[in-house]
Design a protein around this motif. Structure first.
Motif, PDB file in Angstrom:
ATOM      1  N   GLY A 618      26.515 -16.029   9.141  1.00 42.12           N
ATOM      2  CA  GLY A 618      27.379 -15.980  10.701  1.00 42.12           C
ATOM      3  C   GLY A 618      27.866 -16.876  10.442  1.00 42.12           C
ATOM      4  O   GLY A 618      28.177 -17.577   9.453  1.00 42.12           O
ATOM      5  N   HIS A 619      28.814 -17.235  12.156  1.00 43.62           N
ATOM      6  CA  HIS A 619      30.126 -17.562  11.319  1.00 43.62           C
ATOM      7  C   HIS A 619      30.381 -18.621  12.298  1.00 43.62           C
ATOM      8  O   HIS A 619      31.510 -19.230  12.411  1.00 43.62           O
ATOM      9  N   ALA A 620      28.877 -19.530  13.112  1.00 43.73           N
ATOM     10  CA  ALA A 620      28.745 -20.559  13.894  1.00 43.73           C
ATOM     11  C   ALA A 620      27.706 -20.939  13.640  1.00 43.73           C
ATOM     12  O   ALA A 620      27.002 -20.679  13.433  1.00 43.73           O
ATOM     13  N   VAL A 621      27.509 -22.674  13.027  1.00 50.15           N
ATOM     14  CA  VAL A 621      26.211 -23.450  12.818  1.00 50.15           C
ATOM     15  C   VAL A 621      26.427 -24.626  14.354  1.00 50.15           C
ATOM     16  O   VAL A 621      27.134 -24.879  14.022  1.00 50.15           O
ATOM     17  N   ASN A 622      25.767 -24.773  14.921  1.00 50.10           N
ATOM     18  CA  ASN A 622      25.689 -25.947  16.077  1.00 50.10           C
ATOM     19  C   ASN A 622      24.667 -26.962  16.217  1.00 50.10           C
ATOM     20  O   ASN A 622      22.980 -26.160  16.089  1.00 50.10           O
ATOM     21  N   GLY A 623      24.197 -27.758  16.267  1.00 50.16           N
ATOM     22  CA  GLY A 623      23.325 -29.071  16.443  1.00 50.16           C
ATOM     23  C   GLY A 623      22.638 -29.051  18.420  1.00 50.16           C
ATOM     24  O   GLY A 623      23.659 -28.334  18.488  1.00 50.16           O
ATOM     25  N   VAL A 624      22.405 -29.357  18.508  1.00 50.49           N
ATOM     26  CA  VAL A 624      21.905 -29.075  19.877  1.00 50.49           C
ATOM     27  C   VAL A 624      21.925 -30.597  20.277  1.00 50.49           C
ATOM     28  O   VAL A 624      21.589 -30.960  22.098  1.00 50.49           O
ATOM     29  N   ALA A 625      22.538 -31.902  20.049  1.00 47.91           N
ATOM     30  CA  ALA A 625      22.975 -33.341  20.027  1.00 47.91           C
ATOM     31  C   ALA A 625      24.540 -33.627  19.157  1.00 47.91           C
ATOM     32  O   ALA A 625      24.183 -33.447  18.104  1.00 47.91           O
ATOM     33  N   ALA A 626      24.863 -34.726  19.411  1.00 45.97           N
ATOM     34  CA  ALA A 626      25.753 -34.911  18.723  1.00 45.97           C
ATOM     35  C   ALA A 626      25.401 -35.762  17.453  1.00 45.97           C
ATOM     36  O   ALA A 626      26.251 -34.930  16.346  1.00 45.97           O
ATOM     37  N   ILE A 627      23.963 -36.608  17.254  1.00 44.20           N
ATOM     38  CA  ILE A 627      23.771 -36.822  16.307  1.00 44.20           C
ATOM     39  C   ILE A 627      22.586 -35.945  15.394  1.00 44.20           C
ATOM     40  O   ILE A 627      22.825 -35.667  14.565  1.00 44.20           O
ATOM     41  N   HIS A 628      22.468 -35.084  15.842  1.00 46.94           N
ATOM     42  CA  HIS A 628      21.472 -34.724  15.752  1.00 46.94           C
ATOM     43  C   HIS A 628      22.598 -33.331  14.680  1.00 46.94           C
ATOM     44  O   HIS A 628      22.503 -33.017  13.334  1.00 46.94           O
ATOM     45  N   SER A 629      23.788 -33.354  15.431  1.00 42.03           N
ATOM     46  CA  SER A 629      24.815 -32.340  14.668  1.00 42.03           C
ATOM     47  C   SER A 629      25.832 -32.840  12.842  1.00 42.03           C
ATOM     48  O   SER A 629      25.963 -32.444  12.317  1.00 42.03           O
ATOM     49  N   GLU A 630      25.618 -34.313  13.834  1.00 43.62           N
ATOM     50  CA  GLU A 630      26.161 -34.695  12.542  1.00 43.62           C
ATOM     51  C   GLU A 630      24.713 -35.226  11.155  1.00 43.62           C
ATOM     52  O   GLU A 630      25.174 -34.773  10.013  1.00 43.62           O
ATOM     53  N   ILE A 631      24.044 -35.029  11.495  1.00 45.90           N
ATOM     54  CA  ILE A 631      22.663 -34.546  10.279  1.00 45.90           C
ATOM     55  C   ILE A 631      22.733 -33.871   9.835  1.00 45.90           C
ATOM     56  O   ILE A 631      22.639 -33.613   8.357  1.00 45.90           O
ATOM     57  N   VAL A 632      22.838 -32.755  11.027  1.00 44.03           N
ATOM     58  CA  VAL A 632      23.090 -31.318   9.842  1.00 44.03           C
ATOM     59  C   VAL A 632      23.757 -30.955   8.916  1.00 44.03           C
ATOM     60  O   VAL A 632      23.799 -30.558   7.966  1.00 44.03           O
ATOM     61  N   LYS A 633      25.207 -31.832   8.756  1.00 43.74           N
ATOM     62  CA  LYS A 633      26.099 -31.061   8.641  1.00 43.74           C
ATOM     63  C   LYS A 633      25.756 -32.195   7.295  1.00 43.74           C
ATOM     64  O   LYS A 633      26.340 -32.558   6.246  1.00 43.74           O
ATOM     65  N   ASP A 634      25.832 -33.737   7.212  1.00 36.53           N
ATOM     66  CA  ASP A 634      25.264 -34.796   6.939  1.00 36.53           C
ATOM     67  C   ASP A 634      24.454 -34.853   5.564  1.00 36.53           C
ATOM     68  O   ASP A 634      24.213 -35.175   4.505  1.00 36.53           O
ATOM     69  N   GLU A 635      23.316 -34.394   6.410  1.00 38.51           N
ATOM     70  CA  GLU A 635      22.217 -33.792   5.779  1.00 38.51           C
ATOM     71  C   GLU A 635      20.814 -32.237   5.397  1.00 38.51           C
ATOM     72  O   GLU A 635      21.652 -31.910   3.749  1.00 38.51           O
ATOM     73  N   VAL A 636      21.066 -32.359   6.256  1.00 37.12           N
ATOM     74  CA  VAL A 636      19.830 -30.993   6.004  1.00 37.12           C
ATOM     75  C   VAL A 636      21.529 -30.029   5.069  1.00 37.12           C
ATOM     76  O   VAL A 636      20.446 -28.992   4.490  1.00 37.12           O
ATOM     77  N   PHE A 637      22.649 -29.677   5.572  1.00 33.97           N
ATOM     78  CA  PHE A 637      22.706 -28.163   5.320  1.00 33.97           C
ATOM     79  C   PHE A 637      24.802 -28.896   4.375  1.00 33.97           C
ATOM     80  O   PHE A 637      25.449 -28.153   4.920  1.00 33.97           O
ATOM     81  N   ASN A 638      23.991 -30.097   4.047  1.00 35.05           N
ATOM     82  CA  ASN A 638      25.923 -30.819   3.375  1.00 35.05           C
ATOM     83  C   ASN A 638      26.199 -29.998   2.486  1.00 35.05           C
ATOM     84  O   ASN A 638      27.584 -29.870   2.538  1.00 35.05           O
ATOM     85  N   ASP A 639      25.820 -29.112   1.297  1.00 43.32           N
ATOM     86  CA  ASP A 639      26.600 -28.191   0.799  1.00 43.32           C
ATOM     87  C   ASP A 639      26.812 -27.238   1.057  1.00 43.32           C
ATOM     88  O   ASP A 639      28.496 -26.967   1.088  1.00 43.32           O
ATOM     89  N   PHE A 640      26.338 -26.655   2.150  1.00 41.56           N
ATOM     90  CA  PHE A 640      27.238 -25.708   3.224  1.00 41.56           C
ATOM     91  C   PHE A 640      28.531 -26.178   4.010  1.00 41.56           C
ATOM     92  O   PHE A 640      29.476 -25.395   3.403  1.00 41.56           O
ATOM     93  N   PHE A 641      27.960 -27.352   4.689  1.00 44.90           N
ATOM     94  CA  PHE A 641      28.658 -27.783   5.270  1.00 44.90           C
ATOM     95  C   PHE A 641      30.858 -27.814   4.202  1.00 44.90           C
ATOM     96  O   PHE A 641      31.864 -27.633   4.668  1.00 44.90           O
ATOM     97  N   LYS A 642      30.200 -28.368   2.978  1.00 46.31           N
ATOM     98  CA  LYS A 642      31.219 -28.739   2.110  1.00 46.31           C
ATOM     99  C   LYS A 642      31.912 -27.936   1.680  1.00 46.31           C
ATOM    100  O   LYS A 642      33.000 -27.138   1.838  1.00 46.31           O
ATOM    101  N   LEU A 643      31.252 -26.270   1.706  1.00 45.59           N
ATOM    102  CA  LEU A 643      31.658 -24.971   1.425  1.00 45.59           C
ATOM    103  C   LEU A 643      32.762 -24.340   2.452  1.00 45.59           C
ATOM    104  O   LEU A 643      33.794 -23.634   2.301  1.00 45.59           O
ATOM    105  N   TRP A 644      31.864 -24.657   3.948  1.00 46.19           N
ATOM    106  CA  TRP A 644      32.555 -23.880   4.779  1.00 46.19           C
ATOM    107  C   TRP A 644      32.451 -24.986   6.442  1.00 46.19           C
ATOM    108  O   TRP A 644      31.902 -25.044   7.350  1.00 46.19           O
ATOM    109  N   PRO A 645      33.176 -25.958   6.395  1.00 43.70           N
ATOM    110  CA  PRO A 645      33.479 -27.322   6.613  1.00 43.70           C
ATOM    111  C   PRO A 645      33.393 -26.365   8.513  1.00 43.70           C
ATOM    112  O   PRO A 645      33.401 -26.900   9.370  1.00 43.70           O
ATOM    113  N   GLU A 646      34.325 -24.912   8.920  1.00 43.84           N
ATOM    114  CA  GLU A 646      35.089 -24.559   9.805  1.00 43.84           C
ATOM    115  C   GLU A 646      33.899 -24.100  10.992  1.00 43.84           C
ATOM    116  O   GLU A 646      33.761 -23.609  12.259  1.00 43.84           O
TER     117      GLU A 646
END
Length: 834
Positions: A618-646
């Motif tokens: 997909g082209h977009a990944v979202n969490g459902v709360a600000a803190i949740h979305s930060e955890i998604v970026k920092d922990e759950v999918f951190n490797d993907f976030f580093k690869l595709w932060p956009e």
């Protein structure tokens, strides 16, 4: 229901489409309208010349109909399609529907669209007639909305979800259309109360938790904000389950929400799509892949209108039911007495939509769940693609598909949309891999709902290969594409880093690398011990000296003998005598000691990681709360976030203020409107900030407390009726209604209650009264049928309640209630306001 306006001409009677729904008699013999009568009324001599029709002018609403583009482009205002249709007929709405016309409409449906026998007009029958009357108004706006989307060919959002926790549709529909007062008066004229009628509506058993409620709130908001959008789900016949609470805890029986039919849905027998399972993949001479054979079923569409608030936009929730063609019924086997075998194909198809989240402890359960997910994806995508092709006309430009379609996956359940869209574009429409992959990534987006690694959905590769062979081929190709991206990003110099990234990010877990990358992680052989050079030289000199002193052959023999002795000792250790009845039982003559064979280490299962596929496809990944979305970026999918932060963003969950305040709490809503001076807060919740300046106003505080007290009295009555417990309306009501789960904290809550009870028991009556505020702790929610620990929590809550509620020393200071049937309809209906 389609409605018509009839008029007479010189050539006879002419029927034209109309937005009318008031019961009228048309006198065909004289070519003019007769008097307005109640449905089914009229004398016998009029029956020959009168025909009962319905005429109901829809009330003009304050907000104009508009379409907002799904993309980030500015809102595009358009003309109201309902008003446009009325103008073309010369029938603009002169007046809103009044109580009398609504009452006639209700009586009409009770008479002419019956689900019940005609002898009585009791509560269930009145509910169905009322729902069907309001559905008439919805259908007018619904059809106009759909037709307008077709003409404009706007980009449309499609929200795919395995759950839609809707709640009551009746109160929400008449509230959104601004007809609550009119319907209350109409039902009063018919001898009924709106609240009692609304209580007859069962919860649509299409969801269970927050994921489903989010989906329903999204549809409500999309309609209210005039976004072109549809929802897609499955029509579960028996829902999750109906909960019974006994002395042993929770018991489950099938939901019966469809036994009396559903007045809101419309079956579209002409909208069906084939869905395939199993089979095999063959390659034709031109290299094209074909998925053939296997098991074929049909998905049938059931549509439910979703009205917006104070707008004529009415969008659609399309639910799929499953069946097979009649020829699949084996009549020969049936007549031969093999009745089960005769209907096997029908049962295998229908059971896909029997139950929400069927138990997946067994292989059969896993297969059924995967069938559900693929049915949702396959049928929905076929419908979406057919609509895109129809709107595109003769020339279909597939590169424009992402400009017209936005596909949002609510959690990982609809993940198979990604390989299914790829399969359709390549195998059916003839696009190349590159073209299909570009279209898919630009079309699909993913909402994540969990940060627990163990809760991220995975499927057995072997099972998926068996059920969906072509999709596994496509997933393997996507995985190979991902591997190439990872290698390009991190290079091959640091093999440890590359191995770590591949292990964490690949879609296929515990699967060997493709042949093209098989030598990436091969490491050069190294000596096991690193010896410093100076020590190595010293060791060589000592060895040379020893060789000069000893005989060469003798030295070699001694070394060989020592090695042989060591090997024999190792073999003896491996020999183990199997014990008999006694541990020290001697080995009998002729009995050979069994050699202990080390148990083989089982290979980890090969799995498909659906969340990783969602992120990649997909082209977009979202969490459902600000803190949740930060955890998604920092922990759950951190490797993907580093690869595709956009790709990563946040979409904070909200709830519709219409259902959750305006309709379910009319007392509080009236106060808010009076003190803010407007009802705009219902559409713009930021307006609630206006109340801050009145925070210290004693009049506002008095009204606020009165509204809360009135609602609490309703709760007291409700709990007395449903649980038998009488609680004090002056107590603090501590309510936790969520699906029962270890991480949802019901256990923590009830342990806190136990501690409170223990502290109370250690005090005197006067101390308890002085130190504790009276509290009523109310629980509601279902534990999944096979979730043992969650069901233990339910049992624990009921046991604590049985103890606390019958303790005369504690009295009204503490009560614990678990209502077995708390659901969305209780929380959002006025019978259980919050």
């Amino acid at each position: 229901m389609a409605t018509w306006r009839f008029c007479t001409t010189s050539g006879g009677v002419e029927a034209v489409s109309s937005c009318n729904a008031v019961a009228r008699f048309i006198d065909f013999s004289r070519g003019r309208n007769g008097g307005v009568g109640s449905a089914g009324g009229g004398s016998g001599n009029k029956a020959k010349q009168l025909m009962l029709m319905r005429k109901w002018q829809v009330r003009p609403l304050r907000r104009s109909f508009s379409v907002r583009n799904v993309s980030s482009e500015p809102q595009q205002k358009v003309k109201d399609p309902v008003a446009e249709q009325e103008e073309s007929l010369g029938t603009t709405s002169p007046f809103p529907p009044d109580a009398s016309s609504i009452a006639s409409s209700i009586k009409y449906h009770a008479e002419f669209t019956p689900v019940f026998s005609p002898e009585k007009f009791d509560l269930p029958k009145t509910f169905f007639a009322t729902a069907q009357s309001i559905r008439d108004a919805l259908i007018i706006n619904w059809n106009a909305t759909y037709d307008y989307y077709e003409r404009l060919n706007v980009k449309q959002a499609y929200y795919l979800s395995m759950e839609f926790l809707q709640g009551r549709a009746l109160l929400n529909a008449i509230g959104n259309l601004g007809l609550t007062g009119a319907y209350a008066e109409a039902l009063s004229k018919l001898g009924h109360n709106l609240e009692n009628i609304a209580c007859q509506e069962p919860d649509a058993a299409l969801g269970n938790g927050g994921l489903g409620r989010l989906a329903s709130c999204f549809l409500d908001s999309l309609a209210t904000l005039n976004y072109p959008a549809w929802g897609y789900g499955l029509r579960y016949r028996y829902g999750l389950f109906k909960q019974h609470i006994t002395k042993e805890g929770q018991e489950e029986v099938a939901e019966d929400w469809l036994e009396m039919s559903n007045p809101w849905e419309i079956v579209r027998n002409d909208v069906t799509y084939p869905v395939k399972f199993y089979g095999k993949v063959v390659t034709s001479s031109d290299g094209k892949k074909d998925w053939i054979g296997g098991e074929d079923i049909k998905a049938v569409a059931y549509d439910v209108p979703i009205p917006g608030y104070k707008t004529k936009t009415t969008i659609n929730l399309r639910l799929w039911s499953t069946k097979v063609p009649s020829e699949e019924f084996d009549l020969s086997a049936f007549n031969a007495g093999e009745h089960t075998q005769a209907a096997e194909a029908l049962y295998n198809a229908e059971k896909i939509c029997y139950v929400l989240y069927p138990g997946d402890e067994s292989v059969e359960g896993k297969i059924l769940r995967l069938k559900q997910q693929y049915t949702l994806c396959s049928a929905s995508l076929q419908d979406i693609i057919a609509r895109f092709e129809r709107r595109s006309g003769a020339k279909v430009k597939w590169e424009e598909f992402p400009e017209k379609v936005a596909l949002q996956m609510n959690d990982t359940h609809p993940t198979l949309c990604i390989p299914e869209l790829m399969r359709t574009l390549m195998d059916v429409k003839g696009l190349s891999w590159k073209e299909a992959w570009n279209i898919t990534q630009r079309t699909v987006a993913y909402t994540n709902h969990t940060v627990l690694p163990e809760a991220l959905e995975k499927w057995s590769l072997e099972l998926m290969q068996k059920l969906l062979p072509r999709h596994v081929e496509i997933i393997e190709m996507i995985d190979e594409e991902l591997i190439q991206t990872i290698v390009s990003e991190y290079g091959t110099a640091d093999s440890d880093l590359l191995e770590k990234k591949l292990k964490q990010m690949r879609i296929l877990e515990n699967v060997e690398l493709p042949a093209a990358f098989s030598d990436l992680l091969v490491k050069p052989k190294e000596s096991s011990v690193a010896v410093p050079s100076d020590e190595l030289e010293k060791s060589k000199e000592e060895d040379k000296k020893e060789d000069d002193d000893d005989d060469d052959d003798g030295g070699e023999e001694e070394v060989e003998e020592e090695e042989e002795e060591e090997e024999e000792e190792e073999e003896e250790e491996e020999l183990k005598v199997e014990p008999g009845d006694g541990e020290n039982e001697p080995v009998k003559e002729g009995t050979q000691a069994k050699k202990k064979i080390p148990e083989p280490v089982p290979e980890p299962p090969k799995m498909v990681r659906m969340a990783n596929l969602c992120v990649v496809g997909g082209h977009a990944v979202n969490g459902v709360a600000a803190i949740h979305s930060e955890i998604v970026k920092d922990e759950v999918f951190n490797d993907f976030f580093k690869l595709w932060p956009e790709k990563f963003q946040n979409k904070t969950n909200g709830v519709t203020p219409r259902r959750w305040i305006r309709f379910c709490n009319p007392f509080l809503s009236k106060i808010i409107t009076n003190w803010t001076g407007t009802e705009d807060w219902v559409l713009n919740t930021e307006k609630l900030a206006e109340l801050r300046k009145f925070a210290d106003n004693e009049d506002l505080q008095t009204q606020w407390r009165a509204a809360k007290k009135s609602n609490k009295l309703k709760v007291v009555s409700f709990l007395k009726e449903k649980t038998g417990y009488l609680v004090s309306p002056d107590a603090m009501f501590d309510i936790q209604v969520k699906r029962i789960h270890e991480y949802k904290r019901q256990l923590l809550n009830i342990l806190g209650i136990v501690y409170r009870y223990k502290m109370m028991k250690e005090m005197s009556a006067s101390e308890r009264k002085e130190k504790f505020v009276p509290r009523v702790c109310i629980f509601g929610g279902k534990a999944f049928a096979t979730y043992v620990q969650a069901k233990r929590i339910v049992k624990f809550i009921t046991d604590v309640g049985a103890t606390v509620n019958h303790d005369a020393d504690i009295g009204d200071l503490l009560k614990v209630c678990l209502y077995r049937k708390i659901s969305l309809m209780n929380l959002t209906g006025s019978s259980f306001p919050k």
